[in-house]
Design a protein around this motif. Structure first.
Motif, PDB file in Angstrom:
ATOM      1  N   SER A 597       0.844  -1.196   0.000  1.00 32.03           N
ATOM      2  CA  SER A 597       0.000   0.000   0.000  1.00 32.03           C
ATOM      3  C   SER A 597       0.876   1.242   0.000  1.00 32.03           C
ATOM      4  O   SER A 597       0.512   2.264  -0.584  1.00 32.03           O
ATOM      5  N   GLY A 598       2.029   1.146   0.672  1.00 34.41           N
ATOM      6  CA  GLY A 598       2.954   2.276   0.710  1.00 34.41           C
ATOM      7  C   GLY A 598       3.476   2.613  -0.680  1.00 34.41           C
ATOM      8  O   GLY A 598       3.612   3.785  -1.033  1.00 34.41           O
ATOM      9  N   ILE A 599       3.740   1.571  -1.475  1.00 34.98           N
ATOM     10  CA  ILE A 599       4.203   1.816  -2.836  1.00 34.98           C
ATOM     11  C   ILE A 599       3.126   2.556  -3.628  1.00 34.98           C
ATOM     12  O   ILE A 599       3.395   3.543  -4.314  1.00 34.98           O
ATOM     13  N   ALA A 600       1.878   2.080  -3.456  1.00 33.87           N
ATOM     14  CA  ALA A 600       0.769   2.728  -4.157  1.00 33.87           C
ATOM     15  C   ALA A 600       0.646   4.189  -3.723  1.00 33.87           C
ATOM     16  O   ALA A 600       0.539   5.095  -4.550  1.00 33.87           O
ATOM     17  N   LEU A 601       0.693   4.411  -2.407  1.00 32.82           N
ATOM     18  CA  LEU A 601       0.552   5.781  -1.892  1.00 32.82           C
ATOM     19  C   LEU A 601       1.722   6.653  -2.354  1.00 32.82           C
ATOM     20  O   LEU A 601       1.522   7.796  -2.785  1.00 32.82           O
ATOM     21  N   GLY A 602       2.926   6.094  -2.272  1.00 34.55           N
ATOM     22  CA  GLY A 602       4.110   6.844  -2.679  1.00 34.55           C
ATOM     23  C   GLY A 602       4.034   7.251  -4.141  1.00 34.55           C
ATOM     24  O   GLY A 602       4.358   8.377  -4.513  1.00 34.55           O
ATOM     25  N   TRP A 603       3.535   6.316  -4.950  1.00 36.20           N
ATOM     26  CA  TRP A 603       3.397   6.596  -6.372  1.00 36.20           C
ATOM     27  C   TRP A 603       2.390   7.723  -6.590  1.00 36.20           C
ATOM     28  O   TRP A 603       2.604   8.654  -7.369  1.00 36.20           O
ATOM     29  N   LEU A 604       1.271   7.631  -5.833  1.00 32.24           N
ATOM     30  CA  LEU A 604       0.219   8.647  -5.934  1.00 32.24           C
ATOM     31  C   LEU A 604       0.760  10.022  -5.550  1.00 32.24           C
ATOM     32  O   LEU A 604       0.552  11.018  -6.247  1.00 32.24           O
ATOM     33  N   VAL A 605       1.482  10.057  -4.432  1.00 30.56           N
ATOM     34  CA  VAL A 605       2.065  11.321  -3.957  1.00 30.56           C
ATOM     35  C   VAL A 605       2.997  11.894  -5.019  1.00 30.56           C
ATOM     36  O   VAL A 605       2.984  13.090  -5.314  1.00 30.56           O
ATOM     37  N   THR A 606       3.788  10.987  -5.611  1.00 34.75           N
ATOM     38  CA  THR A 606       4.731  11.421  -6.639  1.00 34.75           C
ATOM     39  C   THR A 606       4.006  12.057  -7.826  1.00 34.75           C
ATOM     40  O   THR A 606       4.364  13.133  -8.297  1.00 34.75           O
ATOM     41  N   VAL A 607       2.959  11.365  -8.261  1.00 32.73           N
ATOM     42  CA  VAL A 607       2.205  11.871  -9.408  1.00 32.73           C
ATOM     43  C   VAL A 607       1.580  13.223  -9.065  1.00 32.73           C
ATOM     44  O   VAL A 607       1.647  14.186  -9.842  1.00 32.73           O
ATOM     45  N   LEU A 608       0.992  13.318  -7.853  1.00 32.70           N
ATOM     46  CA  LEU A 608       0.360  14.570  -7.431  1.00 32.70           C
ATOM     47  C   LEU A 608       1.387  15.694  -7.367  1.00 32.70           C
ATOM     48  O   LEU A 608       1.139  16.803  -7.852  1.00 32.70           O
ATOM     49  N   LEU A 609       2.539  15.403  -6.773  1.00 36.08           N
ATOM     50  CA  LEU A 609       3.583  16.425  -6.665  1.00 36.08           C
ATOM     51  C   LEU A 609       4.011  16.905  -8.042  1.00 36.08           C
ATOM     52  O   LEU A 609       4.175  18.105  -8.273  1.00 36.08           O
ATOM     53  N   SER A 610       4.169  15.956  -8.953  1.00 31.35           N
ATOM     54  CA  SER A 610       4.588  16.338 -10.298  1.00 31.35           C
ATOM     55  C   SER A 610       3.551  17.257 -10.917  1.00 31.35           C
ATOM     56  O   SER A 610       3.878  18.221 -11.592  1.00 31.35           O
ATOM     57  N   MET A 611       2.259  16.915 -10.658  1.00 33.78           N
ATOM     58  CA  MET A 611       1.192  17.697 -11.271  1.00 33.78           C
ATOM     59  C   MET A 611       1.074  19.078 -10.630  1.00 33.78           C
ATOM     60  O   MET A 611       1.020  20.092 -11.315  1.00 33.78           O
ATOM     61  N   ILE A 612       1.027  19.103  -9.298  1.00 32.12           N
ATOM     62  CA  ILE A 612       0.781  20.367  -8.603  1.00 32.12           C
ATOM     63  C   ILE A 612       1.988  21.285  -8.676  1.00 32.12           C
ATOM     64  O   ILE A 612       1.889  22.445  -9.069  1.00 32.12           O
ATOM     65  N   ALA A 613       3.145  20.752  -8.323  1.00 27.74           N
ATOM     66  CA  ALA A 613       4.321  21.606  -8.242  1.00 27.74           C
ATOM     67  C   ALA A 613       5.076  21.683  -9.562  1.00 27.74           C
ATOM     68  O   ALA A 613       5.991  22.479  -9.709  1.00 27.74           O
ATOM     69  N   GLY A 614       4.677  20.860 -10.492  1.00 34.12           N
ATOM     70  CA  GLY A 614       5.358  20.879 -11.784  1.00 34.12           C
ATOM     71  C   GLY A 614       6.784  20.359 -11.699  1.00 34.12           C
ATOM     72  O   GLY A 614       7.637  20.711 -12.495  1.00 34.12           O
ATOM     73  N   TRP A 615       7.043  19.511 -10.697  1.00 34.28           N
ATOM     74  CA  TRP A 615       8.389  18.959 -10.572  1.00 34.28           C
ATOM     75  C   TRP A 615       8.540  17.775 -11.479  1.00 34.28           C
ATOM     76  O   TRP A 615       7.594  17.063 -11.770  1.00 34.28           O
ATOM     77  N   THR A 616       9.748  17.571 -11.913  1.00 33.03           N
ATOM     78  CA  THR A 616      10.017  16.385 -12.693  1.00 33.03           C
ATOM     79  C   THR A 616      10.321  15.255 -11.729  1.00 33.03           C
ATOM     80  O   THR A 616      11.309  15.302 -11.013  1.00 33.03           O
ATOM     81  N   THR A 617       9.440  14.262 -11.665  1.00 35.59           N
ATOM     82  CA  THR A 617       9.687  13.137 -10.768  1.00 35.59           C
ATOM     83  C   THR A 617       9.471  11.852 -11.526  1.00 35.59           C
ATOM     84  O   THR A 617       8.772  11.826 -12.532  1.00 35.59           O
ATOM     85  N   SER A 618      10.070  10.791 -11.021  1.00 40.69           N
ATOM     86  CA  SER A 618       9.812   9.497 -11.628  1.00 40.69           C
ATOM     87  C   SER A 618      10.004   8.404 -10.595  1.00 40.69           C
ATOM     88  O   SER A 618      10.970   8.421  -9.843  1.00 40.69           O
ATOM     89  N   VAL A 619       9.033   7.475 -10.527  1.00 39.40           N
ATOM     90  CA  VAL A 619       9.159   6.308  -9.649  1.00 39.40           C
ATOM     91  C   VAL A 619       9.796   5.209 -10.467  1.00 39.40           C
ATOM     92  O   VAL A 619       9.235   4.777 -11.465  1.00 39.40           O
ATOM     93  N   SER A 620      10.961   4.768 -10.054  1.00 42.66           N
ATOM     94  CA  SER A 620      11.581   3.691 -10.816  1.00 42.66           C
ATOM     95  C   SER A 620      11.114   2.363 -10.246  1.00 42.66           C
ATOM     96  O   SER A 620      10.876   2.250  -9.048  1.00 42.66           O
ATOM     97  N   PRO A 621      10.929   1.362 -11.104  1.00 43.13           N
ATOM     98  CA  PRO A 621      10.527   0.035 -10.608  1.00 43.13           C
ATOM     99  C   PRO A 621      11.531  -0.460  -9.577  1.00 43.13           C
ATOM    100  O   PRO A 621      11.174  -1.128  -8.620  1.00 43.13           O
ATOM    101  N   ALA A 622      12.788  -0.103  -9.777  1.00 38.81           N
ATOM    102  CA  ALA A 622      13.819  -0.562  -8.843  1.00 38.81           C
ATOM    103  C   ALA A 622      13.549  -0.023  -7.446  1.00 38.81           C
ATOM    104  O   ALA A 622      13.653  -0.759  -6.462  1.00 38.81           O
ATOM    105  N   SER A 623      13.157   1.247  -7.346  1.00 42.14           N
ATOM    106  CA  SER A 623      12.939   1.797  -6.011  1.00 42.14           C
ATOM    107  C   SER A 623      11.694   1.196  -5.384  1.00 42.14           C
ATOM    108  O   SER A 623      11.617   0.999  -4.175  1.00 42.14           O
ATOM    109  N   ALA A 624      10.677   0.871  -6.211  1.00 35.61           N
ATOM    110  CA  ALA A 624       9.480   0.217  -5.689  1.00 35.61           C
ATOM    111  C   ALA A 624       9.838  -1.168  -5.157  1.00 35.61           C
ATOM    112  O   ALA A 624       9.468  -1.549  -4.045  1.00 35.61           O
ATOM    113  N   LEU A 625      10.605  -1.896  -5.957  1.00 38.28           N
ATOM    114  CA  LEU A 625      11.015  -3.246  -5.569  1.00 38.28           C
ATOM    115  C   LEU A 625      11.850  -3.191  -4.295  1.00 38.28           C
ATOM    116  O   LEU A 625      11.655  -3.956  -3.356  1.00 38.28           O
ATOM    117  N   LEU A 626      12.757  -2.225  -4.287  1.00 36.68           N
ATOM    118  CA  LEU A 626      13.667  -2.078  -3.160  1.00 36.68           C
ATOM    119  C   LEU A 626      12.889  -1.817  -1.876  1.00 36.68           C
ATOM    120  O   LEU A 626      13.107  -2.467  -0.856  1.00 36.68           O
TER     121      LEU A 626
END
Ligand code: ADP
Ligand code: MG
Length: 658
Positions: A597-626
């Protein structure tokens, strides 16, 4: 006293004492006793006379202080706890006064429980068979708290029978029951004895004691009397001990699946607690994911911007001339000129390109639209050095620069603001009221921090100096060197050349010019952005650690709460490793679900941050797996202590615990 067969139980001068503060309680005093296979023995005596202690020693739940106990001729004192567990589940059935059924399971599952440790599966079919035997076929799927006391005790008897024991120990099995249920239970035990099972029963009731074949009375830890009430028939089942001694860790998938299923059940029974302990891991993993994504996004943005700058690049700017440490009035700085750029190219070996540049701001107009933007005057090499080959149209040429033609290449923001969807190529725009023709559109670069790199117009440097900004000097000179190895020598030669060309007095040579080495800047930026993202991730990892400690806390509470359950599981044959795995599975399930669930939430937060703040972010599969692997290991690491604590509990101690 026994028939011609060797006794199944032989006790020789067995003692057991308990230390209570400074008084020693003699629970068993040199008790010697032989019991033949197939017998039905009742043990009576006042409370505290040692009956339960004797039963627990005989039933391998407790070990005597001294003396020898032989079960089927085999001395059991040398066996370790796991060997005892195997012997318990293969030869012995136990019925307790308090039933000790597991409340969250059905009657059927309770009966099948010992099979989990002997056959590695919950064989519900044979469990059903034993429930029929104790007349509970119609209560199979009831939870144990929906049954009467008598029914519960019958479930417990069915459970004690499921591994086909040779001996059944019943410690005041009717102590908590009404007289009708009492009669049923005693009748059941008698029938089991007729089938050949040796029965040893502790009771308070004279009437029950007299129904046994042999009656032993105890007092103060010794045997007071021993009466034979009925002769033994030779109907006992074989008394040889089982040879199977699988005491090693025999971890099997099926067993794991059952543990998993039971783990889910226990967790589901404590929903709020489970959810809260998951929350810790969830937040931790989400933080790690989001921080890593932000850090990587930032790093990638920096890297892509740097990649668009050639790394063999030196940028020369003028520095303020100083007198006595104070900057002079404006206009007295060393100014760079077009001739400087030319001299650099001609006189310093290794220099490929020497491109003068000017900067300024200006007002751009097209039809009725106006826009204030940054003006860059550059040479034709700009497109290549800054990876800015136009996506539409073309860049200007050296010839256009020399002729000071009014041509412009514009950034994406300008296209949007001035032309919207129309094609800008070939259109005439006004820059500071001077007409320019748009000949190209720059590729989109995004923003670098606060600066929008697409909000720019690029014109030939000569045109910019004379026609737009009114400058007779240049702001900087970009110098491209043939190879990276030449950078230091070119840098040195550059400074020397400039000092001599501008006749800078020795005292001021230090500050006269600034040379930026792009390779160095690049390295410094990359390193610092990497450090930054590592820092962010380690802060997030600390929150994951806190989540792990939360899990450990919950598991410790769970172990304490379920001490009696652990005792019961051990009494029916669970080895240490079985208990260890059971609790580990639970904590791993909690942290793995929290992690997912944390991976899902983290991904969501990342997407939201990218959208709201216009930051360039990316969730790598490696970091999710890790982080998933990390959270699962958190479950194991922080689960081990509570699970070990549970596994090391003494069975009889655990059963006694409130
Ligand atoms: P019974 O079952 O005949 O009532 P027990 O065998 O339970 O008696 O106990 C015999 C004696 O040992 C009693 O005096 C009891 O207080 C003592 N005893 C039993 N278990 C413990 C224990 N875990 N710690 C201290 N004393 C104990
Ligand atoms: Mg007792």
């Amino acid at each position: 006293m026994t028939g011609n067969a060797p006794p199944i139980i032989r006790l020789n001068e067995v003692t057991k004492t308990y230390q209570m503060g400074d008084t020693t309680v003699h629970a068993l005093r040199e008790v010697s006793l032989e019991i033949a296979a197939g017998d039905f023995v009742a043990i009576m005596g006042p409370s505290g006379s040692g009956k339960s202690t004797l039963m627990n020693v005989l039933g391998l739940l407790d070990t005597p202080d001294s003396g020898v106990y032989r079960l089927s001729g085999k001395a059991v004192s040398g066996l370790d706890e796991d060997e005892l567990a195997v012997l318990r589940r293969e030869t012995i059935g136990f019925v307790f006064q308090q039933f000790h059924l597991l409340p969250r399971m059905s009657a059927l599952e309770n009966v099948a429980l010992p099979l989990l440790y002997s056959k590695r599966s919950l064989d519900l079919e044979s469990a059903g068979h034993y429930l029929e035997k104790v007349d509970l076929a119609d209560r199979v799927h009831h939870r144990t708290n929906e049954l009467s006391g008598g029914q519960q005790q019958r479930v417990a008897i069915a459970r004690s029978l499921i591994n086909s024991p040779r001996i059944l120990f019943a410690d005041e099995p009717t102590g908590n029951l009404d007289s009708a249920s009492e009669k049923e239970i005693i009748a059941l035990l008698k029938k089991l004895n007729e089938d050949g099972i040796t029965i040893i029963l502790v009771t308070h009731e004279e009437e029950i004691g007299r129904q046994a074949k042999r009656l032993i009375r105890m007092r103060d830890g010794f045997i007071l009397s021993d009466e034979r009430l009925e002769d033994l028939q030779g109907n006992a089942i074989s008394t040889s001990l089982p040879l199977s001694r699988e005491t090693g860790a025999s971890f099997r998938l099926l067993e794991f699946a059952v543990h998993l299923q039971q783990g889910f059940k226990t967790l589901a029974a404590n929903k709020v607690r489970t959810a809260l302990s998951m929350l810790g891991v969830l937040i931790g993993v989400a933080a790690v994911i989001a921080m890593l994504a932000l850090g990587q996004g930032a790093q990638r943005a920096i890297e892509s911007q740097l990649a668009s700058l050639g790394s063999n690049l030196l940028v020369l700017r003028s520095g303020a001339l100083r007198t006595g440490g104070v900057a002079r009035e404006s206009g007295t700085t060393t100014r760079l000129s077009l001739e400087d750029a030319q001299a650099i190219r001609q006189e310093i070996p290794g220099v490929e390109v020497s491109a003068p540049m000017v900067q300024g701001r200006g007002q751009i107009a097209f039809s009725n639209k106006n826009w204030n933007t940054q003006i860059t005057g550059a040479g034709p090499s700009y497109a290549r050095i800054h990876a800015a080959e136009p996506v539409a149209g073309r860049f200007f040429t050296e010839e256009e620069n020399r002729k000071r033609l009014r041509v412009a290449v514009i950034g994406a923001t300008l296209v949007q603001e001035l032309f919207a969807t129309a094609n800008p190529i070939g259109e005439m725009i006004k820059i500071n009221k001077v007409n320019f023709q748009v000949i190209g559109v720059l590729p989109e670069k995004g923003s670098a921090g606060w600066r929008n790199q697409d909000d720019v117009v690029i014109v030939p440097v000569m045109t910019a100096m004379r026609r737009l900004l009114g400058k007779n000097y240049v702001d900087s000179i970009e110098i491209e060197v043939a190879s990276r190895e030449d950078l230091p020598s070119v840098e040195g030669a550059l400074e020397e050349l400039m000092i001599s060309r501008h006749r800078v007095p020795p005292s001021q040579q230090q500050d006269a010019f600034r040379v930026h080495n792009m390779a160095e800047i690049q390295q410094a930026l990359t390193t610092s952005s990497r450090t930054m993202s590592m820092l962010l991730a380690s802060i997030a990892a600390i929150s994951l650690l806190v989540g792990g400690i939360g899990i450990m806390n919950i598991m410790l509470v769970s172990v304490t709460e379920r001490t009696r359950e652990i005792g019961l599981r051990k009494a029916v044959g669970a080895r240490r490793s079985d208990i260890l795995i059971q609790f580990l599975v639970e904590s791993v399930v909690v942290s793995a679900i929290g992690g997912l669930s944390g991976i899902a939430l983290g991904w969501l937060v990342t997407v939201l941050l990218s959208m709201i703040a216009g930051w360039t972010t990316s969730v790598s599969p490696a970091s999710a797996l890790l982080s998933f692997a990390f959270s699962a290991s958190i479950g194991i690491i922080f689960g081990i202590y509570p699970a070990r604590k549970a596994a090391l509990l003494d069975p009889i101690e655990a059963l006694r615990r409130e």
